[in-house]
Design a protein around this motif. Structure first.
Motif, PDB file in Angstrom:
ATOM      1  N   UNK A  29       0.827  -1.211   0.000  1.00 49.35           N
ATOM      2  CA  UNK A  29       0.000   0.000   0.000  1.00 49.35           C
ATOM      3  C   UNK A  29       0.856   1.254   0.000  1.00 49.35           C
ATOM      4  N   UNK A  30       1.962   1.217   0.741  1.00 46.09           N
ATOM      5  CA  UNK A  30       2.870   2.373   0.753  1.00 46.09           C
ATOM      6  C   UNK A  30       3.478   2.578  -0.626  1.00 46.09           C
ATOM      7  N   UNK A  31       3.844   1.491  -1.279  1.00 43.72           N
ATOM      8  CA  UNK A  31       4.421   1.593  -2.631  1.00 43.72           C
ATOM      9  C   UNK A  31       3.380   2.127  -3.615  1.00 43.72           C
ATOM     10  N   UNK A  32       2.152   1.662  -3.485  1.00 43.85           N
ATOM     11  CA  UNK A  32       1.074   2.168  -4.351  1.00 43.85           C
ATOM     12  C   UNK A  32       0.887   3.662  -4.120  1.00 43.85           C
ATOM     13  N   UNK A  33       0.884   4.073  -2.860  1.00 43.83           N
ATOM     14  CA  UNK A  33       0.733   5.495  -2.533  1.00 43.83           C
ATOM     15  C   UNK A  33       1.882   6.306  -3.117  1.00 43.83           C
ATOM     16  N   UNK A  34       3.109   5.784  -2.971  1.00 48.23           N
ATOM     17  CA  UNK A  34       4.280   6.486  -3.514  1.00 48.23           C
ATOM     18  C   UNK A  34       4.182   6.604  -5.033  1.00 48.23           C
ATOM     19  N   UNK A  35       3.777   5.523  -5.683  1.00 48.40           N
ATOM     20  CA  UNK A  35       3.642   5.556  -7.141  1.00 48.40           C
ATOM     21  C   UNK A  35       2.534   6.512  -7.571  1.00 48.40           C
ATOM     22  N   UNK A  36       1.455   6.552  -6.818  1.00 49.60           N
ATOM     23  CA  UNK A  36       0.373   7.478  -7.141  1.00 49.60           C
ATOM     24  C   UNK A  36       0.837   8.925  -6.981  1.00 49.60           C
ATOM     25  N   UNK A  37       1.618   9.186  -5.935  1.00 49.55           N
ATOM     26  CA  UNK A  37       2.147  10.540  -5.740  1.00 49.55           C
ATOM     27  C   UNK A  37       3.108  10.905  -6.872  1.00 49.55           C
ATOM     28  N   UNK A 127       1.712  -3.904 -11.298  1.00 46.62           N
ATOM     29  CA  UNK A 127       2.483  -5.013 -10.747  1.00 46.62           C
ATOM     30  C   UNK A 127       2.297  -5.077  -9.228  1.00 46.62           C
ATOM     31  N   UNK A 128       2.377  -3.910  -8.591  1.00 46.91           N
ATOM     32  CA  UNK A 128       2.221  -3.865  -7.131  1.00 46.91           C
ATOM     33  C   UNK A 128       0.805  -4.262  -6.737  1.00 46.91           C
ATOM     34  N   UNK A 129      -0.187  -3.813  -7.512  1.00 42.97           N
ATOM     35  CA  UNK A 129      -1.570  -4.182  -7.211  1.00 42.97           C
ATOM     36  C   UNK A 129      -1.762  -5.689  -7.372  1.00 42.97           C
ATOM     37  N   UNK A 130      -1.113  -6.245  -8.396  1.00 45.44           N
ATOM     38  CA  UNK A 130      -1.200  -7.688  -8.601  1.00 45.44           C
ATOM     39  C   UNK A 130      -0.552  -8.419  -7.432  1.00 45.44           C
ATOM     40  N   UNK A 131       0.596  -7.923  -6.993  1.00 46.45           N
ATOM     41  CA  UNK A 131       1.267  -8.529  -5.852  1.00 46.45           C
ATOM     42  C   UNK A 131       0.405  -8.408  -4.595  1.00 46.45           C
ATOM     43  N   UNK A 132      -0.230  -7.263  -4.455  1.00 45.93           N
ATOM     44  CA  UNK A 132      -1.103  -7.049  -3.299  1.00 45.93           C
ATOM     45  C   UNK A 132      -2.274  -8.031  -3.358  1.00 45.93           C
ATOM     46  N   UNK A 133      -2.849  -8.187  -4.550  1.00 44.81           N
ATOM     47  CA  UNK A 133      -3.961  -9.116  -4.693  1.00 44.81           C
ATOM     48  C   UNK A 133      -3.515 -10.536  -4.380  1.00 44.81           C
TER      49      UNK A 133
END
Length: 138
Positions: A29-37, A127-133
């Motif tokens: 989630x932190x990586x997703x947030x960082x990528x979104x930022x 990729x991160x979302x897939x890993x999260x899933x």
């Protein structure tokens, strides 16, 4: 007796603690947030560059209008001073065109880089979302 000794040996070994699955999700989630930022910053930078390109286009249009107006005045009034002004304006317009083309090339290259960065960021996000899933399924 052999069985009791074996049981005692097994109970004295340290057991592994279960994995903290919340930590993996939190990291993702932190990586997703960082990528979104980062994606937001890239979009902002792209808008800024597009705005600069539009300003350069506006300057070019104004310079071309000024050149046309000056050419019209020159057709009505012949004079050495007007010829010199026209020559100066043409040089200015040529310089503006050259600057505009350079700026446009730089902006196009920068926009291409930003788009590539955006695509990369989107791929990373997917990729991160897939890993999260996958982590959530486990």
């Amino acid at each position: 007796m052999l069985f009791i000794t074996k049981v005692n040996q097994e109970s004295s070994k340290p057991k592994l603690a279960p994995l903290n699955e919340g930590g993996v999700s939190e990291l993702l989630n932190k990586e997703i947030t960082r990528l979104q930022e980062e994606n937001g910053m890239l979009k902002t930078r792209l808008r800024s560059l597009e705005s600069q390109a539009m300003n350069v286009l506006d300057e070019k249009t104004r310079a071309e209008r000024a050149l046309k107006d000056l050419q019209k005045v020159q057709g009505e009034q012949q004079g050495a001073a007007r010829d010199q002004d026209l020559s100066s304006l043409e040089s200015t317009v040529a310089a503006l065109k050259e600057d505009y083309e350079k700026s446009l090339n730089v902006n196009a290259a920068s926009q291409k880089d930003l788009q590539q960065n955006l695509v990369t960021a989107k791929h990373d996000l997917l990729r991160v979302q897939e890993q999260l899933a996958m982590a959530e399924k486990v």
